[in-house]
Enzyme design. Sequence first.
Site, mmCIF file in Angstrom:
data_model
loop_
_atom_site.group_PDB
_atom_site.id
_atom_site.type_symbol
_atom_site.label_atom_id
_atom_site.label_comp_id
_atom_site.label_asym_id
_atom_site.label_seq_id
_atom_site.Cartn_x
_atom_site.Cartn_y
_atom_site.Cartn_z
ATOM 1 N N HIS A 117 0.828 -1.206 0.000
ATOM 2 C CA HIS A 117 0.000 0.000 0.000
ATOM 3 C C HIS A 117 0.866 1.262 0.000
ATOM 4 O O HIS A 117 0.449 2.308 -0.491
ATOM 5 C CB HIS A 117 -0.917 0.026 1.233
ATOM 6 C CG HIS A 117 -1.984 -1.020 1.203
ATOM 7 N ND1 HIS A 117 -1.765 -2.312 1.624
ATOM 8 C CD2 HIS A 117 -3.278 -0.959 0.811
ATOM 9 C CE1 HIS A 117 -2.893 -3.000 1.486
ATOM 10 N NE2 HIS A 117 -3.817 -2.211 1.001
ATOM 11 N N ASP A 147 -5.055 -5.658 -7.850
ATOM 12 C CA ASP A 147 -5.261 -5.018 -6.559
ATOM 13 C C ASP A 147 -5.466 -3.524 -6.842
ATOM 14 O O ASP A 147 -5.305 -3.063 -7.986
ATOM 15 C CB ASP A 147 -4.049 -5.251 -5.654
ATOM 16 C CG ASP A 147 -4.404 -5.186 -4.169
ATOM 17 O OD1 ASP A 147 -5.471 -4.627 -3.837
ATOM 18 O OD2 ASP A 147 -3.615 -5.681 -3.346
#
Length: 608
Positions: A262, A335
Site C-alpha cells: 500500500h 489489486d
Amino acid sequence: MHGRQQPAGHRFRRSLTAAAAAGALLLTAAPALAGDGGGRGGGAGGGWVDRQLSRMSLEEKVGQLFVTYAYGETADTTDPDDVARNRQWLGVDNGREAVEEYHLGGVVYFAWSDNLREPRQVAGLSNGLQEAALDGDGARVPLLISTDQEHGVVSRLGPPATQFPGNMALGASGRAADARKAARIAGRELRAVGVNQNYAPVADVNVNPANPVIGVRSFSGDPHLAAELTAAQVEGYQSGRAGVAATAKHFPGHGDTDVDSHTDLPVIHHTLEEWREIDAPPFREAVRADVGAIMTAHIQFPELDPTGAPATLSEPIMTGLLREELGYDGVVVTDSLSMAGVRETYPDAEVPVRALRAGVDLLLMPPDLPTAYDAVLDAVTTGELTEERIDRSVRRVLELKHDQGIVARPFADVDEVAERVGPPRHLTAAQRISDRTTTLVKNDDGLLPLADDGGSVLVTGWGASTTARLAERIDARAGSATAHWAGGDPTPEAVDRAVAAAEGHDAVVVTTSGAATAPGQARLVRALLATGKPVVTVAVGRPYDIAHYPQATTHLATYSYGAVALESATRVLFGEVAPRGTLPVMIPTADDPGEPLYPFGHGLGYRR
C-alpha cells in the site's frame, strides 16, 4: 502434545540457482500474447455473452473492465459530503451516475465510503446500483458488486453479519470442512445484501514473520495447508445459487514481504523453483477449484520477471505463469491501482494499459477514473491495444457474471435480509468453528485450565476494547475480572501502573499484538512475571509474539481479537473446551528467523 510435520516452505533457501534463473529468462522471453485463449469456454452462457458483446460499443466494453467505489449509503445519495467527494473522485454526484457515465463493470464497497452501515441499507444500495446498470438504452449488464470480507482483521461487513476469526485461525484448526463452511456462510450473507463477489480468500503463504500486510490474513506458512484451505474456501464461497464469486489473492504470492505494498513496492527474491514450491500451490488449487477471479499483487519478483515490473504489470507473470503454467483462463483483477506499489514506476495513465497488456482483465480503483478510462480508449484508437484484446477480457467478465448467476439474479430481496444475515444457526456455527482454533502454546506450570473458585483476575495489555471484552467474559466465569489497558507499546510508566493494578488480583491475563515492533509489550510481560503472580499471555494477533517474551510460562494464540475468538479463548482458559488448535506457522526465535522456537504444528492439550 500433537503436531504436524515441518513444511517444506520453512526450509527454502534464497540462493538463485542456475536452473531457476534460466527458467525465469525463458518465461520472460516467451512470445505469448497477453490474454490469449478467450474466455472460460462458451458454456451455457455463451449465447448471452456473444449477444452482449455484439451489441456493446467500445466505450461500454472498456467500462466493463473498471471497478471502483462511490461514496454514499444509497445509489442516489444527496448527502452534501458524499456528493462533494464523488465529484472530486469521479466527476459525478453519486454511484448511479458513475455506473451510467462509465458503464462500470463493477463497484466495490467500503465502510469509509459510507457503503456499509447495516445489512438492509447495503441491500438497498446494491439494488439501486444494479438498477442503474440495467436501466436505459445501454448494454444492460449487471454489476459485479464486491468487498473484502476476509474475516479477522479485514472484515468489511460487521455485525449483525456473522463474524469468523480469520484465515490463520482456520489454519490452526487445520480442517478443510471448517474453512468451507465458514466461506459458505459468509458468501450467502454477502449475496443476501447484493454483494456477488468477495475479494477472498487470501492465498498467500506467510513464510515471513515480519510481513506487515499479510500475517494472519494467510492460512498458513505451509504451502500444502494453505492450498487445501484456499480450495475449500473457493468451493464454499461459490457453492449453490446463493453463493458469490471467490477471488484468490494476491498472485503470484505476497507471503514473503517485509514491506507493505500500500505504501511501497515490495521485492520477493524467490527463485522460479521456490515460487513453484512455496507460493504457487494455493493458486494452483484455486484454479482447479474453478475460482471466479484471481487478484494480482503489486510486488516485484525479479527471478520471475527480471525487468522489475510490478507483477500486476508483468506479462511473464500474468500471462506466462498464471495463464500458461497454471492454466487459468478466468478473470484476473488488479489489486487497487491507487496503491503505491503500482504507481512508483509509471504514470497513472499508463498503468491500466500496461496491466491489460500483461494479461489482466479488471482494473480496480484507479486513482483517477476519468484519466484511466480515457487512457484505455486512447490505447485502442492508437493501436497499442486492439479491440480484440479488449473483447477477450470483456468476455471473461461477462462469463463470470453469467456463470455466477448474477445475470439471472442481480437483485437482493430486502425483505429477507434480516433472516438471512446473522441468523442464530450461523452464529452458532461460527463459534463452534472458532472453538477449534485456539492454540495452547505453553503451559509449563500447569496453570491452565483456570479454576472457577472466585478468584480475581486482571486483564491488561494491548487493545482497549480487547482487554475490556476479554475481562467481561472472564468476569462471567471467575469471581471478578478488571480490565486495565496498558497501551499499544507500553511506556515504563504504563508498565508500572499495570504492575500496581496487578497487586490487587490473584492472576493476570496479558494480551499482546505485534510485540516485534512494540517492545513495551514484552517489557510489560516481564514486569508482571516478576510479581510472582500467575500470568497468562495471549497473542490476539500474529502468533509470533511469544518469541519476544519467551520467559512466559503460560501462553495462548488466538490469531484474532474478534468476539468469537475472545469467547473461544475464555472457554479454553476455564477448560470449557479443550485447546485443539495447532500452530499453522513456525514461530522463530526473536534473534534468528531461521531458528524455530516452536515448530509448525505445535500445540498442547489438557491432560484428563
